[in-house]
Write a protein that holds these residues in place. Structure first.
Motif, mmCIF file in Angstrom:
data_model
loop_
_atom_site.group_PDB
_atom_site.id
_atom_site.type_symbol
_atom_site.label_atom_id
_atom_site.label_comp_id
_atom_site.label_asym_id
_atom_site.label_seq_id
_atom_site.Cartn_x
_atom_site.Cartn_y
_atom_site.Cartn_z
ATOM 1 N N SER A 87 1.008 -1.044 -0.192
ATOM 2 C CA SER A 87 -0.020 0.191 0.349
ATOM 3 C C SER A 87 0.863 1.170 -0.238
ATOM 4 O O SER A 87 2.000 1.089 -0.148
ATOM 5 C CB SER A 87 -0.526 -0.067 1.272
ATOM 6 N N ASP A 88 -0.019 2.453 -0.131
ATOM 7 C CA ASP A 88 1.390 3.737 -0.041
ATOM 8 C C ASP A 88 0.407 4.621 0.765
ATOM 9 O O ASP A 88 -0.548 5.422 0.062
ATOM 10 C CB ASP A 88 1.456 3.992 -1.346
ATOM 11 N N LEU A 92 -0.398 12.802 6.344
ATOM 12 C CA LEU A 92 -1.268 13.806 6.552
ATOM 13 C C LEU A 92 -0.922 15.388 6.393
ATOM 14 O O LEU A 92 -0.672 15.418 6.746
ATOM 15 C CB LEU A 92 -1.415 12.971 7.909
ATOM 16 N N PRO A 93 -2.126 16.164 5.596
ATOM 17 C CA PRO A 93 -1.550 17.182 5.888
ATOM 18 C C PRO A 93 -1.444 17.730 7.628
ATOM 19 O O PRO A 93 -2.441 17.387 8.161
ATOM 20 C CB PRO A 93 -3.034 17.937 5.343
ATOM 21 N N ARG A 253 2.701 2.619 8.484
ATOM 22 C CA ARG A 253 2.630 1.821 9.996
ATOM 23 C C ARG A 253 1.933 3.111 10.509
ATOM 24 O O ARG A 253 0.553 3.524 11.110
ATOM 25 C CB ARG A 253 3.542 1.305 11.333
ATOM 26 N N VAL A 254 2.934 4.365 10.721
ATOM 27 C CA VAL A 254 3.295 5.687 11.654
ATOM 28 C C VAL A 254 1.619 6.505 10.556
ATOM 29 O O VAL A 254 1.028 6.983 10.706
ATOM 30 C CB VAL A 254 3.964 6.398 11.925
ATOM 31 N N ARG A 255 1.505 6.335 9.044
ATOM 32 C CA ARG A 255 0.883 7.140 8.507
ATOM 33 C C ARG A 255 -1.378 6.486 8.241
ATOM 34 O O ARG A 255 -1.666 7.129 7.889
ATOM 35 C CB ARG A 255 0.921 7.464 7.215
ATOM 36 N N GLU A 256 -1.123 5.835 8.825
ATOM 37 C CA GLU A 256 -2.146 5.110 9.214
ATOM 38 C C GLU A 256 -2.214 5.352 10.654
ATOM 39 O O GLU A 256 -3.222 4.548 11.510
ATOM 40 C CB GLU A 256 -2.448 3.110 8.998
ATOM 41 N N GLY A 257 -1.479 6.133 11.900
ATOM 42 C CA GLY A 257 -1.408 6.207 13.237
ATOM 43 C C GLY A 257 -1.231 5.346 14.085
ATOM 44 O O GLY A 257 -1.430 6.241 15.221
ATOM 45 N N TYR B 178 -1.410 3.448 18.786
ATOM 46 C CA TYR B 178 -1.897 5.030 18.150
ATOM 47 C C TYR B 178 -1.126 5.712 18.506
ATOM 48 O O TYR B 178 -1.587 5.885 20.157
ATOM 49 C CB TYR B 178 -2.947 4.790 18.065
ATOM 50 N N TRP B 179 -0.235 6.550 17.508
ATOM 51 C CA TRP B 179 -0.640 7.798 17.937
ATOM 52 C C TRP B 179 -1.209 8.851 18.095
ATOM 53 O O TRP B 179 -1.575 9.827 18.659
ATOM 54 C CB TRP B 179 0.940 8.289 17.489
ATOM 55 N N ASP B 180 -2.330 7.855 16.947
ATOM 56 C CA ASP B 180 -3.535 8.963 15.979
ATOM 57 C C ASP B 180 -3.911 8.645 17.675
ATOM 58 O O ASP B 180 -5.227 7.348 16.802
ATOM 59 C CB ASP B 180 -3.741 8.868 15.311
ATOM 60 N N LEU B 181 -4.862 9.091 17.655
ATOM 61 C CA LEU B 181 -5.649 8.438 18.881
ATOM 62 C C LEU B 181 -7.636 8.554 18.879
ATOM 63 O O LEU B 181 -8.409 8.284 18.985
ATOM 64 C CB LEU B 181 -6.050 8.863 20.310
ATOM 65 N N SER B 182 -7.798 8.274 17.112
ATOM 66 C CA SER B 182 -8.529 8.740 16.694
ATOM 67 C C SER B 182 -8.931 8.076 15.444
ATOM 68 O O SER B 182 -9.609 7.434 15.128
ATOM 69 C CB SER B 182 -8.846 10.700 15.772
ATOM 70 N N LYS B 183 -7.645 7.687 15.739
ATOM 71 C CA LYS B 183 -8.096 5.991 14.152
ATOM 72 C C LYS B 183 -7.557 4.666 15.456
ATOM 73 O O LYS B 183 -7.986 3.367 15.350
ATOM 74 C CB LYS B 183 -6.521 6.148 13.315
#
Lengths: 311, 223
Positions: A87-88, A92-93, A253-257, B178-183
């Protein structure tokens, strides 16, 4: 981001690569040209004409990308017998990643390096990882006296431990050194390599003051059941022979949060990661409240990777 | 650095693929020399620039879960019952009838009971943490307030403010998720998962196998 960089071809002087490809195609017609260059590909089974004609990754449309990913997935099946998904995830802005590591806490157990090895589909026989952990003498930062092959219970008396990986410099020497723009900084700060575009000249490796880049001398060996199937085009997909690779903050991983694999694996809690633009983030708190420093600051590379001691 | 330094860049590459690429580049060059350069438009960069975007600060939708001890610890008698199960006792079974002994401290061995307990945490008195007024079925804060064992972190926090503050800001104690707690959510370890309350020093471990640089490992056979 700035203007696309030009590179110099000996015959032509300055011209950008895409223009060159286009011009080549225009002169001969794409099909004729592809046919004309076909013999070159018979030297090697690894590269096909489609892949060579692949435009620079950043210029691909969504459909073109998908076609490339499907091709790479089939390739992984053929070469490694593994069903992978490539995937790619896009940046995130409003996100700029940064990483910090607490040297008062790290005990040098290498769990981070191990997790990186597994997550990022590294070559098994060499036990490769993007993270190197230095055992350092307390009282200074002298890498010449640092040892990354220690094998005794840790922490040892009078030592501290310093994991080093790609520092994702804002002013990255490796990016400048690349003659073909195969490596660049994404809008979220992650420095990536397009393994399909890299020509393997290793200039970036020589340019990196942190020795963070690795070269694939040989095709990585990974047993089918050990291949991590969750793969990113710009990150942990199995790299072909002859290209450079490096830490991507686990971009897939990080771009999926999610957190990078090395952070989750750390049993001591020495690692902090997040979005520095978010004033309530953990990483921001560390940068604001701890006396952080960067490696080789004098070089002006502006790393996004910070270190700190509690006292 | 003690890393085996990679050899100088240029010549060192597997042949075949890369050679093919260079030859191709030259080919492209020749084609270009014949063709017209000027006819082509500006290069499009697909990825948007983040410079204009506002900071990304999503509403948390998932929880941060801190692991908690199940409840009061139990006393292991060391005796097995008829089924081979080890027999345990609640702390209160003995302590509701025993006078607390404030002289017992972590800095010295227990004289005639709980001898297995090896303390190394300053020279804290047992009763500084254990609530003797509730037969040790609970913990006790400095002001005498009773505290369930599940909330042990508050006990640590009262003497280790800086570490607790760091913990609250994610800079001590680590996390997973998750660092992003909305996800997605996050899980975190408790102070006592990493620190034995009686001997809190983090225990030494044998490190994982050393990693290698493939470049360095292969170097010798190559040049």
């Amino acid at each position: 981001m700035s203007e696309p960089k030009k590179f110099a071809l000996p015959v032509l002087g300055e011209v950008d690569r895409r223009t060159a490809l286009k011009a080549g195609a225009a002169t001969l017609g794409v099909t004729a040209w592809a046919a004309a260059i076909q013999p070159w590909f018979e030297w090697t089974t690894e590269l096909n004409v489609d892949e060579f004609l692949q435009k620079h990754y950043r210029e691909l449309t969504a459909e073109q990308k998908l076609a490339v990913f499907r091709h790479l997935e089939e390739d992984a099946k053929k070469q490694y017998g593994a069903d992978v998904h490539i995937s790619d995830p896009l940046p995130l802005p409003g996100v700029q990643y940064a990483y910090a590591l607490n040297l008062s806490i790290c005990i040098g157990c290498r769990k981070c390096a191990e997790a990186c090895h597994v997550e990022n589909n590294h070559d098994r026989p060499t036990h490769q990882s993007y993270i190197r952990v230095f055992e350092m003498q307390k009282g200074g930062i002298d890498f010449a006296k640092g040892d990354c092959h220690y094998d005794h219970p840790v922490p040892a008396p009078d030592k501290y431990y310093m994991p080093v990986q790609c520092q994702h410099c804002e002013n990255a020497p490796c990016v400048k050194a690349c003659p073909v723009e195969a490596t660049w900084a994404e809008p979220d700060g992650i420095v990536v390599v397009d393994y399909n575009w890299c020509i393997g000249c290793r200039y970036c490796e020589a340019a990196c003051p942190y020795h963070a880049r690795r070269f694939n001398w040989q095709k990585p060996e990974i047993p089918a059941d050990e291949v991590n199937p969750n793969q990113g085009y710009l990150s942990n997909r199995v790299r072909p022979q002859g290209v450079m690779e490096k830490c991507t903050f686990c971009l897939h991983r990080v771009r999926e949060g999610r957190m990078p694999a090395c952070l989750e694996a750390c049993p001591t809690g020495a690692r902090v990661f997040g979005n520095v633009l978010d004033p309530d983030s953990e990483i921001r708190w560390v940068l604001d409240n701890k006396r952080v420093f960067v490696l080789k600051e004098e070089l002006g590379t502006k790393p996004r990777f910070f270190y700190f001691f509690d006292k | 650095m003690s890393v085996e330094d990679p050899s100088p860049p240029a010549a060192a590459r597997p042949p075949g693929r890369l050679l093919a690429r260079f030859v191709l580049l030259a080919l492209v060059g020749v084609a270009l020399a014949v063709g017209a350069v000027a006819a082509f438009g500006p290069v499009r960069v697909a990825r948007p620039s983040a410079e204009v975007a506002l900071p990304y600060t999503p509403e948390p939708k998932f929880a941060v879960e801190i692991r908690k001890p199940a409840g009061p610890p139990v006393f292991h008698t060391g005796i097995k019952d008829a089924n081979g199960k080890s027999v345990t006792m609640a702390c209160a079974e003995c302590h509701k009838t025993r006078e607390p002994n404030a002289a017992n401290r972590l800095g010295r061995p227990m004289a005639f009971f709980h001898q297995a307990l090896k303390g190394q945490h300053g020279n804290l008195a047992c009763v500084a943490c254990h609530n003797s007024t509730e037969a040790n079925a609970s913990l006790r804060l400095a002001d005498g307030t009773s505290l369930p064992y599940t909330e042990v972190m508050q006990l640590c926090a009262q003497c280790h403010g800086p570490q607790y503050r760091s913990y609250q800001h994610g800079a001590h104690g680590g996390m997973a998720g998750y660092w992003d707690l909305s996800k997605g959510g996050r899980t975190r370890a408790n102070c006592v998962d990493c620190h034995n309350p009686h001997a809190p020093k983090y225990q030494p471990v044998q490190p994982a196998r050393a990693t290698n640089d493939r470049g360095a490992a292969k170097e010798t056979g190559h040049e």
